[in-house]
Write a protein that holds these residues in place. Structure first.
Motif, mmCIF file in Angstrom:
data_model
loop_
_atom_site.group_PDB
_atom_site.id
_atom_site.type_symbol
_atom_site.label_atom_id
_atom_site.label_comp_id
_atom_site.label_asym_id
_atom_site.label_seq_id
_atom_site.Cartn_x
_atom_site.Cartn_y
_atom_site.Cartn_z
ATOM 1 N N LEU A 215 0.876 -1.177 0.000
ATOM 2 C CA LEU A 215 0.000 0.000 0.000
ATOM 3 C C LEU A 215 0.907 1.219 0.000
ATOM 4 O O LEU A 215 1.764 1.350 0.874
ATOM 5 C CB LEU A 215 -0.904 0.001 1.234
ATOM 6 C CG LEU A 215 -1.770 1.254 1.440
ATOM 7 C CD1 LEU A 215 -2.794 1.413 0.313
ATOM 8 C CD2 LEU A 215 -2.476 1.198 2.807
ATOM 9 N N GLN A 241 -1.478 -0.989 -4.139
ATOM 10 C CA GLN A 241 -2.552 0.010 -4.208
ATOM 11 C C GLN A 241 -1.949 1.367 -3.874
ATOM 12 O O GLN A 241 -1.191 1.493 -2.902
ATOM 13 C CB GLN A 241 -3.667 -0.328 -3.216
ATOM 14 C CG GLN A 241 -4.806 0.704 -3.207
ATOM 15 C CD GLN A 241 -5.862 0.385 -2.176
ATOM 16 O OE1 GLN A 241 -5.828 -0.657 -1.523
ATOM 17 N NE2 GLN A 241 -6.804 1.297 -1.993
ATOM 18 N N ASP A 263 -7.807 4.127 5.973
ATOM 19 C CA ASP A 263 -7.412 3.487 4.718
ATOM 20 C C ASP A 263 -6.440 2.338 4.970
ATOM 21 O O ASP A 263 -6.513 1.295 4.297
ATOM 22 C CB ASP A 263 -6.783 4.519 3.780
ATOM 23 C CG ASP A 263 -7.804 5.455 3.166
ATOM 24 O OD1 ASP A 263 -9.010 5.120 3.178
ATOM 25 O OD2 ASP A 263 -7.405 6.530 2.677
ATOM 26 N N TRP A 267 -7.234 -1.598 4.113
ATOM 27 C CA TRP A 267 -6.312 -2.402 3.309
ATOM 28 C C TRP A 267 -5.912 -3.668 4.054
ATOM 29 O O TRP A 267 -5.875 -4.755 3.464
ATOM 30 C CB TRP A 267 -5.088 -1.562 2.965
ATOM 31 C CG TRP A 267 -4.092 -2.236 2.079
ATOM 32 C CD1 TRP A 267 -4.160 -2.384 0.711
ATOM 33 C CD2 TRP A 267 -2.866 -2.861 2.483
ATOM 34 N NE1 TRP A 267 -3.044 -3.056 0.251
ATOM 35 C CE2 TRP A 267 -2.237 -3.360 1.312
ATOM 36 C CE3 TRP A 267 -2.243 -3.033 3.712
ATOM 37 C CZ2 TRP A 267 -1.004 -4.027 1.346
ATOM 38 C CZ3 TRP A 267 -1.021 -3.689 3.748
ATOM 39 C CH2 TRP A 267 -0.419 -4.187 2.596
ATOM 40 N N ASP A 270 -8.894 -6.182 4.357
ATOM 41 C CA ASP A 270 -9.180 -6.853 3.081
ATOM 42 C C ASP A 270 -8.209 -7.995 2.804
ATOM 43 O O ASP A 270 -8.399 -8.748 1.845
ATOM 44 C CB ASP A 270 -9.116 -5.847 1.927
ATOM 45 C CG ASP A 270 -10.304 -4.899 1.914
ATOM 46 O OD1 ASP A 270 -11.311 -5.205 2.588
ATOM 47 O OD2 ASP A 270 -10.215 -3.852 1.246
ATOM 48 N N ARG A 271 -7.183 -8.091 3.643
ATOM 49 C CA ARG A 271 -6.162 -9.131 3.480
ATOM 50 C C ARG A 271 -5.986 -9.880 4.798
ATOM 51 O O ARG A 271 -4.992 -9.696 5.503
ATOM 52 C CB ARG A 271 -4.838 -8.503 3.028
ATOM 53 C CG ARG A 271 -4.917 -7.924 1.621
ATOM 54 C CD ARG A 271 -3.846 -6.907 1.341
ATOM 55 N NE ARG A 271 -3.982 -6.424 -0.031
ATOM 56 C CZ ARG A 271 -4.855 -5.491 -0.393
ATOM 57 N NH1 ARG A 271 -5.681 -4.957 0.509
ATOM 58 N NH2 ARG A 271 -4.925 -5.098 -1.653
#
Length: 280
Positions: A215, A241, A263, A267, A270-271
């Motif tokens: 990220l 990203q 954010d 991130w 989501d993982r």
């Protein structure tokens, strides 16, 4: 030059999957509290003072590789085998170096205001800039976030290039973490960084070796490491990203901390394979 690892001062919080957090220049572990406070309920946040910064005193002149040796020794001391990396500015460069050295151990990298080929667009610094910065810094240390000081001196100082949002909340971060980190940065650390930059630091050609998810975050008005340099790095990474925040500069995590941390949390969530522990 001193090359043996030193025992870094480190702030460790929380449990769960480790995140090694690396500060910038000038900086110290406290500068990362904006992230550690939010992530330590679900992760084990590890925030060291790099060699020559904060309470990690150098043993003399050193080169940038010494930071990596120190960090490898720290991870061994803390019995950390696999981990996430979060690096701000110089810390992001060191995070990339660790990912290149130990790709099998690094689960993911979060780069903040950083790049594999750091480039800046900072305008020339005048004596007036330095004078206003000194006055603004002293007054802000005495009365953090004082609006009169921000309007009278802060907006005319070098702080205007570090932050776009000249708000009391940002100046409180500067008073609490920024000024003390600046004062505790040793000349040896400054020389090591300047030497690396003068030699034309550029790791873009190696980035295809970083296979973990990444990220990359940037401020669109950052003149210390430009958003173009940040995006160039993100595009060269295999799984990355990129987010660029409008009307923010190099210290954007202190300008919009809620949004940046949210954010990062999104991130990470989501993982799930990156190791977060569930809320209890």
């Amino acid at each position: 030059m001193a090359r043996d690892p030193i025992d870094l001062h480190v702030d460790v919080r929380g449990d769960g999957f480790p995140i090694l957090m690396l500060h910038g220049h000038p900086g110290a572990s406290g500068c990362l509290s904006v992230f550690a406070h939010r992530l330590s309920p679900r992760y084990r946040t590890i925030c060291p003072d790099l060699r020559g910064y904060g309470r990690s005193r150098p043993r003399g002149a050193f080169e940038m590789d010494a930071h990596l040796e120190d960090l490898e020794a720290l991870l061994e001391r803390l019995h950390v085998d696999r981990y996430l990396l979060l690096g701000w500015s110089l810390g992001g460069i060191l995070a990339l170096e660790l990912a290149l050295r130990h790709g099998d151990r690094v689960a993911g990298v979060i780069g903040i205001a950083t790049a594999a080929r750091p480039r800046g667009s900072h305008p020339p610094v005048s004596r007036q800039d330095l004078a206003y910065t000194a006055v603004a810094g002293i007054l802000n240390r005495l009365k953090p976030g004082w609006r009169w000081n921000i309007e009278t001196f802060g907006k005319r100082s070098l702080f205007r290039h570090l932050v776009r949002r000249q708000e009391p909340s940002v100046y409180r971060y500067l008073a609490r973490e920024g000024v003390s980190a600046y004062l505790k940065t040793h000349p040896e650390a400054t020389r090591a960084l300047q030497q690396a930059l003068q030699q034309g630091y550029d790791r873009r050609s190696e980035l295809d070796r970083v296979r973990c998810p990444c990220l990359w975050l940037a401020g669109d008005r950052d003149c210390h490491i430009t958003p173009e340099a940040s995006r160039e790095t993100a595009l060269a990474l295999a799984d990355c990203q990129w987010i660029c925040y409008r009307d923010t500069a190099h210290l954007f995590p202190w300008e919009i901390p809620e949004r940046v941390c949210r954010d990062i949390e999104t991130w990470l969530s989501d993982r799930p394979d990156l190791g977060a522990i569930a809320h209890v």
